[in-house]
Design an enzyme around this catalytic site. Structure first.
Site, PDB file in Angstrom:
ATOM      1  N   PRO A  16       0.885  -1.252  -0.079  1.00 38.46           N
ATOM      2  CA  PRO A  16       0.092  -0.159   0.039  1.00 38.46           C
ATOM      3  C   PRO A  16       0.888   1.382   0.010  1.00 38.46           C
ATOM      4  O   PRO A  16       1.832   1.322   0.733  1.00 38.46           O
ATOM      5  CB  PRO A  16      -0.880  -0.252   1.299  1.00 38.46           C
ATOM      6  N   CYS A 100       2.424   3.554   9.454  1.00 38.95           N
ATOM      7  CA  CYS A 100       2.651   5.029   8.902  1.00 38.95           C
ATOM      8  C   CYS A 100       3.451   6.051   9.933  1.00 38.95           C
ATOM      9  O   CYS A 100       2.714   6.307  10.837  1.00 38.95           O
ATOM     10  CB  CYS A 100       1.290   5.616   8.476  1.00 38.95           C
ATOM     11  N   LYS A 139      -0.347  -4.368   9.198  1.00 33.96           N
ATOM     12  CA  LYS A 139       0.889  -4.051   8.652  1.00 33.96           C
ATOM     13  C   LYS A 139       1.680  -3.349   9.731  1.00 33.96           C
ATOM     14  O   LYS A 139       1.059  -2.135  10.212  1.00 33.96           O
ATOM     15  CB  LYS A 139       0.541  -3.399   7.116  1.00 33.96           C
ATOM     16  N   GLY A 201      10.428  -4.560   2.782  1.00 30.05           N
ATOM     17  CA  GLY A 201      11.554  -3.579   3.072  1.00 30.05           C
ATOM     18  C   GLY A 201      12.821  -3.951   2.389  1.00 30.05           C
ATOM     19  O   GLY A 201      13.330  -4.986   2.399  1.00 30.05           O
ATOM     20  N   GLY A 224       7.401  -2.251  -2.167  1.00 28.31           N
ATOM     21  CA  GLY A 224       6.858  -0.950  -2.103  1.00 28.31           C
ATOM     22  C   GLY A 224       7.614   0.015  -3.156  1.00 28.31           C
ATOM     23  O   GLY A 224       7.405  -0.106  -4.358  1.00 28.31           O
ATOM     24  N   ARG A 225       8.645   0.496  -2.888  1.00 25.59           N
ATOM     25  CA  ARG A 225       9.471   1.742  -3.826  1.00 25.59           C
ATOM     26  C   ARG A 225       9.903   0.940  -4.855  1.00 25.59           C
ATOM     27  O   ARG A 225       9.990   1.687  -6.175  1.00 25.59           O
ATOM     28  CB  ARG A 225      10.328   2.503  -3.113  1.00 25.59           C
TER      29      ARG A 225
HETATM   30  C1  LIG Z   1       5.115   7.005  -1.225  1.00 22.95           C
HETATM   31  C2  LIG Z   1       4.830   5.956   0.010  1.00 22.95           C
HETATM   32  C3  LIG Z   1       3.453   5.738   0.437  1.00 22.95           C
HETATM   33  C4  LIG Z   1       3.326   4.961   1.508  1.00 22.95           C
HETATM   34  N1  LIG Z   1       2.183   4.656   1.976  1.00 22.95           N
HETATM   35  C5  LIG Z   1       1.834   3.554   2.590  1.00 22.95           C
HETATM   36  C6  LIG Z   1       0.374   3.432   3.167  1.00 22.95           C
HETATM   37  O1  LIG Z   1      -0.640   4.176   2.733  1.00 22.95           O
HETATM   38  N2  LIG Z   1       0.306   2.384   4.024  1.00 22.95           N
HETATM   39  C7  LIG Z   1       1.257   1.621   4.253  1.00 22.95           C
HETATM   40  O2  LIG Z   1       0.950   0.709   5.235  1.00 22.95           O
HETATM   41  N3  LIG Z   1       2.553   1.819   4.123  1.00 22.95           N
HETATM   42  C8  LIG Z   1       2.763   2.718   3.240  1.00 22.95           C
HETATM   43  N4  LIG Z   1       4.117   3.137   2.722  1.00 22.95           N
HETATM   44  C9  LIG Z   1       5.210   2.113   3.124  1.00 22.95           C
HETATM   45  C10 LIG Z   1       5.352   0.869   2.046  1.00 22.95           C
HETATM   46  O3  LIG Z   1       4.191   0.197   2.005  1.00 22.95           O
HETATM   47  C11 LIG Z   1       6.476  -0.109   2.430  1.00 22.95           C
HETATM   48  O4  LIG Z   1       6.194  -0.508   3.743  1.00 22.95           O
HETATM   49  C12 LIG Z   1       7.785   0.658   2.696  1.00 22.95           C
HETATM   50  O5  LIG Z   1       7.905   1.448   1.498  1.00 22.95           O
HETATM   51  C13 LIG Z   1       9.011  -0.364   2.565  1.00 22.95           C
HETATM   52  O6  LIG Z   1       8.755  -1.183   1.460  1.00 22.95           O
HETATM   53  P1  LIG Z   1      10.145  -0.984   0.538  1.00 22.95           P
HETATM   54  O7  LIG Z   1      11.285  -0.990   0.709  1.00 22.95           O
HETATM   55  O8  LIG Z   1       9.771  -1.846  -0.616  1.00 22.95           O
HETATM   56  O9  LIG Z   1       9.711   0.396  -0.322  1.00 22.95           O
HETATM   57  C14 LIG Z   1       4.384   3.990   1.798  1.00 22.95           C
HETATM   58  C15 LIG Z   1       5.776   4.115   1.323  1.00 22.95           C
HETATM   59  C16 LIG Z   1       5.945   4.944   0.358  1.00 22.95           C
HETATM   60  C17 LIG Z   1       7.265   5.130  -0.459  1.00 22.95           C
END
Ligand SMILES: Cc1cc2nc3c(=O)[nH]c(=O)nc-3n(C[C@H](O)[C@H](O)[C@H](O)COP(=O)(O)O)c2cc1C
Length: 320
Positions: A16, A100, A139, A201, A224-225
């Site tokens: 998300p 968050c 989460k 992560g 995510g990213r």
């Molecule tokens: C732009 C952005 C918005 C995010 N919004 C949410 C969200 O709405 N809900 C949530 O649980 N995590 C949110 N996250 C966290 C991601 O879901 C994820 O846990 C985090 O980016 C780590 O994963 P990654 O290293 O693959 O990016 C957000 C992250 C980013 C970068």
């Protein structure tokens, strides 16, 4: 892994992401072969208030199953009420945000603030589980700071009130998105709980996804990213986990066809003005790694309508 009536084999979730994983992006990820997506986080308060923008975010009825909706809030009754509403609007799975880190969220005791109040976190989860006939997932992050790691204890408490799956973003609130995710904690949560655990992560390629699964024993991964401007990463990881072979990157022309489809969805779901703004953001991610990416980004920011944006991407496709 089992989740309610679902039986999923090493699921790869699109994380998300507020401002990113709207219906247009979720549909795009599905179109390229992704199976599991989650909505942006949705405010329980705003949903109960029937806020127009929030209801629009929940126009999910025509999406492919599983429609996973993430809610955030700090009041158990309010969350339960919102969960019922989300269920009536078509949610198949409800996820609760306890990660968050944004100041305006945590100051309301929402999101990652719940890591500091495990009793309230557990009450919220229990209220949502009671309210709906759907699997409820949560989460979490590791804790508020490195000195206050609570992931395993919290996971246990959440499991005891009927939560069906826990996703661990292996960072603390204090870290926001910086520093390295500490996957070791995902392993510890997995060891201590009986419900499926999803690791999250710092996965940006298929090999890292397999590495996380091997190191932690997690039941699935969440991206995510790494998927920003690269929705193909999700099916690439799915393929790699299943066959241990890397899929090649789709041809540039095919990628651009998909980018244009994503833009069409944005206009369809958000209209010209907001659609174009959102498009600029995604377009800048899509051209990452392209020749002359910096100049392209400048031109993207100056586009005034969808035709100009399409034209720009068609020319990129034709030149290559
Ligand atoms: C732009 C952005 C918005 C995010 N919004 C949410 C969200 O709405 N809900 C949530 O649980 N995590 C949110 N996250 C966290 C991601 O879901 C994820 O846990 C985090 O980016 C780590 O994963 P990654 O290293 O693959 O990016 C957000 C992250 C980013 C970068």
């Amino acid at each position: 892994m089992k989740l309610g009536r679902y039986n999923w084999d090493l699921p790869v979730f699109l994380a998300p992401m507020a401002g990113v994983t709207d219906k247009a992006f979720r549909e795009t990820v599905r179109l390229v072969g992704g199976k599991y997506t989650v909505t942006e986080m949705i405010s329980a308060k705003a949903l109960n208030y029937q806020n127009c923008h929030t209801l629009h975010m929940l126009e999910i009825k025509d999406e492919t199953e599983p429609r996973i909706v993430q809610l955030f809030g700090s009041d158990p009754d309010n969350m339960a009420q919102a969960a019922k509403l989300a269920e009536s609007l078509g949610a198949d799975v409800l996820d609760i945000n306890m990660g968050c880190p944004t100041p305006k969220i945590v100051k309301n005791r929402e999101g990652a603030a719940l890591l500091r109040d495990p009793s309230l976190a557990t009450k919220i989860a229990a209220a949502v589980v009671q309210a709906v006939n759907l699997p409820v997932t949560v989460k979490i992050r590791l804790g508020w700071t490195k000195k206050e790691i609570i992931a395993a204890e919290l996971a246990n408490r959440l499991e005891s009130v009927g939560v069906s799956m826990i996703t661990v973003h292996a960072r603390t609130r204090e870290q926001f998105y910086a520093g390295q995710a500490e996957w070791e904690w995902i392993r510890r949560v997995k060891e201590i709980t009986n419900v499926p655990v999803i690791g999250n992560g710092d996965i940006t390629n298929p090999e890292q996804a397999l590495q996380m699964i091997e190191q932690t024993g997690c039941d699935g991964v969440m991206i995510g990213r790494g998927a920003l401007g690269n929705p193909w990463l999700i099916p690439q990881i799915q393929h790699y986990l299943k066959f241990k072979k890397l899929l090649s990157q789709p041809a540039l022309k095919d990628r651009i066809t998909m980018v244009l489809q994503h833009f069409e969805y944005l206009i369809e779901y958000k209209g010209n003005r907001i659609g174009l703004n959102e498009m600029r953001k995604h377009a800048a991610w899509y051209v990452k790694g392209f020749k002359n990416a910096a100049a392209l980004r400048n031109r993207i920011m100056q586009t005034r309508d969808i035709m100009e944006m399409k034209d720009l991407f068609c020319r990129i496709a034709d030149k290559n």
